[in-house]
Design a protein around this motif. Sequence first.
Motif, PDB file in Angstrom:
ATOM      1  N   CYS A  62       0.358  -1.706   0.211  1.00  0.00           N
ATOM      2  CA  CYS A  62      -0.291  -0.011   0.007  1.00  0.00           C
ATOM      3  C   CYS A  62       1.011   1.338  -0.018  1.00  0.00           C
ATOM      4  O   CYS A  62       2.086   1.262   0.888  1.00  0.00           O
ATOM      5  N   ASN A  68       0.467   4.352   1.244  1.00  0.00           N
ATOM      6  CA  ASN A  68      -0.321   4.772   2.045  1.00  0.00           C
ATOM      7  C   ASN A  68       0.215   4.218   3.586  1.00  0.00           C
ATOM      8  O   ASN A  68       1.258   4.800   3.799  1.00  0.00           O
ATOM      9  N   CYS A  69       0.196   3.274   3.626  1.00  0.00           N
ATOM     10  CA  CYS A  69       0.770   2.595   4.785  1.00  0.00           C
ATOM     11  C   CYS A  69       1.692   1.155   4.747  1.00  0.00           C
ATOM     12  O   CYS A  69       2.641   1.290   5.442  1.00  0.00           O
ATOM     13  N   CYS A 101      -4.452   0.252   0.130  1.00  0.00           N
ATOM     14  CA  CYS A 101      -5.036  -1.139   0.363  1.00  0.00           C
ATOM     15  C   CYS A 101      -6.704  -0.733   0.749  1.00  0.00           C
ATOM     16  O   CYS A 101      -6.694   0.865   1.149  1.00  0.00           O
ATOM     17  N   ASN A 110      -7.665  -0.992   5.789  1.00  0.00           N
ATOM     18  CA  ASN A 110      -7.065   0.278   6.707  1.00  0.00           C
ATOM     19  C   ASN A 110      -7.567   1.470   6.228  1.00  0.00           C
ATOM     20  O   ASN A 110      -7.467   2.555   6.473  1.00  0.00           O
ATOM     21  N   CYS A 155      -7.423   2.829   3.138  1.00  0.00           N
ATOM     22  CA  CYS A 155      -6.273   4.688   2.517  1.00  0.00           C
ATOM     23  C   CYS A 155      -7.003   4.234   1.159  1.00  0.00           C
ATOM     24  O   CYS A 155      -7.182   5.699   0.889  1.00  0.00           O
TER      25      CYS A 155
END
Length: 109
Positions: free
Chosen positions: A30, A32-33, A70, A73, A75
């Motif tokens: 991902c 982002n995370c 993802c 989560n 995102c």
Amino acid sequence: MGMYDNADGRIRGRALQARRLRVWTKNPHCANCGDLTDITAGTDRPFELDHTVALTNGGEDTDENCQVLCLRNGCHEAKTRRDLGHRPWVAIGADGWPIDQIPPGEVKV
Ligand SMILES: [Zn+2]
């Protein structure tokens, strides 16, 4: 996402599946995370392809402008909200209830 269906020229179907595989293979984490995602159908770690620069913000519909985000989560959902210019906060009206769908600067009447 229905509001953009068939109106923006972005690729779909078989071509989109091929792009998902290309972009995910290059980096399955991902953007982002950093969580590892899974492209397998029915996975509990699903992802969505995201345009790094949203098409509505002038981004190109190319592999290079795509990244993995993802779903587990949230995102992808959070990025989509940012791309559309939605604010993360909720305004509270005089009656104590949240005001939504009021553009900034406008007063609810
Ligand atoms: Zn994520």
